[in-house]
Write an enzyme that holds these catalytic residues in place. Structure first.
Site, PDB file in Angstrom:
ATOM      1  N   SER A 169      -2.787  -6.764   4.279  1.00  0.00           N
ATOM      2  CA  SER A 169      -3.351  -5.646   3.523  1.00  0.00           C
ATOM      3  C   SER A 169      -4.872  -5.678   3.538  1.00  0.00           C
ATOM      4  CB  SER A 169      -2.863  -5.726   2.077  1.00  0.00           C
ATOM      5  OG  SER A 169      -3.322  -4.632   1.323  1.00  0.00           O
ATOM      6  N   PRO A 170      -5.513  -4.513   3.453  1.00  0.00           N
ATOM      7  CA  PRO A 170      -6.968  -4.513   3.255  1.00  0.00           C
ATOM      8  C   PRO A 170      -7.332  -5.254   1.964  1.00  0.00           C
ATOM      9  CG  PRO A 170      -6.172  -2.325   3.837  1.00  0.00           C
ATOM     10  CD  PRO A 170      -4.965  -3.154   3.554  1.00  0.00           C
TER      11      PRO A 170
ATOM     12  N   ARG B 208      -2.699 -10.939  -1.656  1.00  0.00           N
ATOM     13  CA  ARG B 208      -3.047 -12.230  -2.260  1.00  0.00           C
ATOM     14  C   ARG B 208      -2.255 -13.394  -1.664  1.00  0.00           C
ATOM     15  NH1 ARG B 208      -3.934  -8.450  -6.250  1.00  0.00           N
ATOM     16  NH2 ARG B 208      -5.855  -8.707  -7.460  1.00  0.00           N
TER      17      ARG B 208
ATOM     18  N   TYR C 109     -10.199   5.746  -6.032  1.00  0.00           N
ATOM     19  CA  TYR C 109     -11.351   6.066  -5.194  1.00  0.00           C
ATOM     20  C   TYR C 109     -11.328   7.554  -4.851  1.00  0.00           C
ATOM     21  CZ  TYR C 109     -11.771   1.027  -5.181  1.00  0.00           C
ATOM     22  OH  TYR C 109     -11.884  -0.279  -5.581  1.00  0.00           O
TER      23      TYR C 109
ATOM     24  N   CYS D   6     -10.904  -6.385  -0.059  1.00  0.00           N
ATOM     25  CA  CYS D   6     -12.368  -6.357  -0.111  1.00  0.00           C
ATOM     26  C   CYS D   6     -12.928  -7.776  -0.188  1.00  0.00           C
ATOM     27  CB  CYS D   6     -12.838  -5.534  -1.296  1.00  0.00           C
ATOM     28  SG  CYS D   6     -12.565  -3.765  -1.087  1.00  0.00           S
TER      29      CYS D   6
ATOM     30  N   ARG E 168      -2.878   5.124   2.553  1.00  0.00           N
ATOM     31  CA  ARG E 168      -2.526   4.401   1.324  1.00  0.00           C
ATOM     32  C   ARG E 168      -2.689   5.350   0.152  1.00  0.00           C
ATOM     33  NH1 ARG E 168      -4.190  -1.668  -0.408  1.00  0.00           N
ATOM     34  NH2 ARG E 168      -2.246  -2.002   0.739  1.00  0.00           N
TER      35      ARG E 168
ATOM     36  N   ALA F  88     -11.461  -2.212   2.901  1.00  0.00           N
ATOM     37  CA  ALA F  88     -11.935  -0.834   2.836  1.00  0.00           C
ATOM     38  C   ALA F  88     -13.290  -0.746   3.522  1.00  0.00           C
ATOM     39  CB  ALA F  88     -12.053  -0.397   1.373  1.00  0.00           C
TER      40      ALA F  88
ATOM     41  N   GLN G 109      -9.182   0.242   7.563  1.00  0.00           N
ATOM     42  CA  GLN G 109      -8.994   1.172   6.454  1.00  0.00           C
ATOM     43  C   GLN G 109     -10.308   1.915   6.224  1.00  0.00           C
ATOM     44  OE1 GLN G 109      -8.871   0.105   2.157  1.00  0.00           O
ATOM     45  NE2 GLN G 109      -6.714   0.738   2.257  1.00  0.00           N
TER      46      GLN G 109
END
Length: 372
Positions: free
Chosen positions: A21-22, A323, A181, A24, A229, A56, A98
C-alpha cells in the site's frame, strides 16, 4: 483462487495477490525521491510483493500534505523515480504510483513534529478545497475554495503527472480519492458545499473524479491498469457512504478504472470508526459483488490466514497491506512458506529459505528499454 495465484489486469500480470500500500514517508526535499525511498520500496520488492506503490505522490507543490512529501510535478523528479522503478522490476515486482492532492489537509507538519499546520512564513502554503471549510481549526489552515480555473488546473496536474509516471517506468497508477484529501472532499457533502456544477447532487460532486479519470486515460497507455483509492464511507450520517461508492464504481469502470482500493474515513475528525481486524473488508466485498469490478481489501490485514481467506473466499481480488509490511518487508516470502507455495527467493537469501526453495531469476533490463 489463492493468495499466490497470479492476476492479469489489462496487459499487466501480478505474480501474486499481495500488494504494498502507499505509505507516506515524509522524507523528501522539494518532492524528490532519494535513497530512503529506494530502500523502503525496494526491500518490499525483494520480499516478494507483486505490486509496490509509492506513497502519495503530489501532482503539484500545493498538492503536498507536508513540505516533505514525494512529488511528480516537474520533469526533474523523473530521474530518481526511474531508478526505483528499474530496481523493483529486477526483483519481479511491478512499480505503482499513487497520484494525490492533499486539498484542505495540506501544509501540515510531518507526524513526528509538534505544532499545528505550517504557515506561509515557515515555507507552507494556503491549501485549496472544494469549499472554504477547515478540517480542524486548531491544527489545519483555512483553505481557499477552488474556482473553475483552479479545478481545471488540478485536472491538468493529474494528467501531466500521469505522463511523467509513464516516463519514469511505472506500470500502474492509483488515483488517491480517499482519506479526506481533495478528491474525497469533492465527493462528500460534508466538505463540498458548492452550488455550481461541481457541488450539490451526486452527479456534480463526482464530476471532478470522472474528469480526472478521463484526462489520465487519454495519456496513460491502454495496456496499463488504472486503480482508484476511495473512502467507501465517511462513517458519519449524511456523508459519503457505501451506496454512493457502488454508484461511483459503476460510473468510473466504463471510463477506464480497473480496480477499486476500498478504504474508509478521514474526512471528518470526529468520525466514529470501528477499527478492528478486517473492518473495511465488507466494502471491497460489496463493491466487487454488486459491480463486477475488481477490488482491493485494505486495513488491519496483518496475518497470513486473514490475507489468504480474503482471496480464497472471493471477497477481493488483491490484499493491499501497509503497516504489516513495515513490520515485515518479507511478508509474502513468509506467507508462501506458511501456506506451502514454492515462491522463489533472491539467491542472496537462499541460505535462510525453507528447503527446496526455488531461486529467483533476476530480470535484466536493457538500458532505456520500453517498459510495460
Amino acid at each position: 483462487m489463492n493468495l499466490f495465484d497470479d492476476l492479469q489486469i489489462r496487459d499487466i500480470r501480478l505474480r501474486n495477490r499481495i500488494v504494498v500500500s502507499p505509505m507516506c514517508q515524509y522524507s523528501s526535499t522539494d518532492g524528490f525521491a532519494n535513497d530512503w525511498h529506494l530502500v523502503h520500496l525496494g526491500s518490499r520488492a525483494v520480499g516478494g510483493a507483486s505490486l509496490v506503490f509509492t506513497e502519495a505522490c503530489a501532482v503539484s507543490p500545493e498538492a503536498r500534505i507536508s513540505p516533505n512529501d514525494l512529488g511528480i510535478w516537474k520533469d526533474d523528479h523523473i530521474e530518481f523515480l526511474s531508478r526505483i522503478t528499474g530496481f523493483l522490476r529486477t526483483q519481479g515486482a511491478l512499480p505503482g504510483i499513487q497520484l494525490a492532492h492533499s486539498g484542505r489537509k495540506g501544509s501540515t507538519r510531518v507526524p513526528w513534529a509538534p505544532g499545528p499546520f505550517v504557515t506561509e512564513a515557515e515555507g507552507g502554503w494556503t491549501p485549496v478545497a472544494p469549499s472554504a471549510i477547515t478540517f480542524a481549526p486548531a491544527n489545519y489552515a483555512l483553505p481557499t475554495a477552488l474556482d473553475e480555473k483552479g479545478i481545471q488546473k488540478v485536472i491538468n496536474d493529474f494528467s501531466t503527472a500521469a505522463v511523467r509516471a509513464q516516463r519514469a517506468g511505472f506500470a500502474v497508477i492509483e488515483i488517491h480519492s480517499a482519506h479526506g484529501y481533495l478528491l474525497h472532499e469533492f465527493l462528500s457533502p460534508l466538505s463540498n458545499r458548492r452550488t455550481d456544477s461541481y457541488g450539490g447532487s451526486f452527479e456534480n460532486r463526482t464530476r471532478i473524479v470522472r474528469e480526472i479519470v478521463t484526462a489520465i486515460r487519454k495519456v496513460w497507455p491502454e495496456k496499463n491498469p488504472l486503480f482508484i483509492r476511495i473512502s467507501s464511507t465517511d462513517w458519519v450520517e449524511g456523508g459519503w457512504d457505501v451506496e454512493q461508492s457502488v454508484a461511483l464504481a459503476n460510473q468510473l469502470a466504463p471510463l477506464g478504472v480497473d480496480l477499486f482500493d476500498c478504504s474508509s474515513g478521514g474526512n471528518t475528525p470526529d468520525a466514529k470508526i470501528p477499527v478492528a481486524p478486517l473492518y473495511q473488508l465488507e466494502f471491497a466485498d460489496r463493491i466487487r459483488r454488486e459491480t463486477n469490478i475488481m477490488t482491493g481489501a485494505v486495513g488491519m490485514i496483518t496475518t497470513v490466514p486473514e490475507a489468504s481467506a480474503i482471496i480464497s473466499r472471493g471477497q477481493a481480488d488483491i490484499v493491499i497491506m501497509a503497516r504489516q509490511f513495515l513490520r515485515d518487508p518479507y511478508f509474502p516470502l513468509h506467507a508462501a512458506a506458511e501456506l506451502g507455495f514454492p515462491v522463489s527467493w533472491p539467491e542472496q537469501y537462499l541460505r535462510a529459505a525453507p528447503p527446496n526453495t526455488p531461486k529467483r531469476q533476476p530480470i535484466r533490463l536493457a538500458a532505456k528499454a520500453p517498459l510495460v
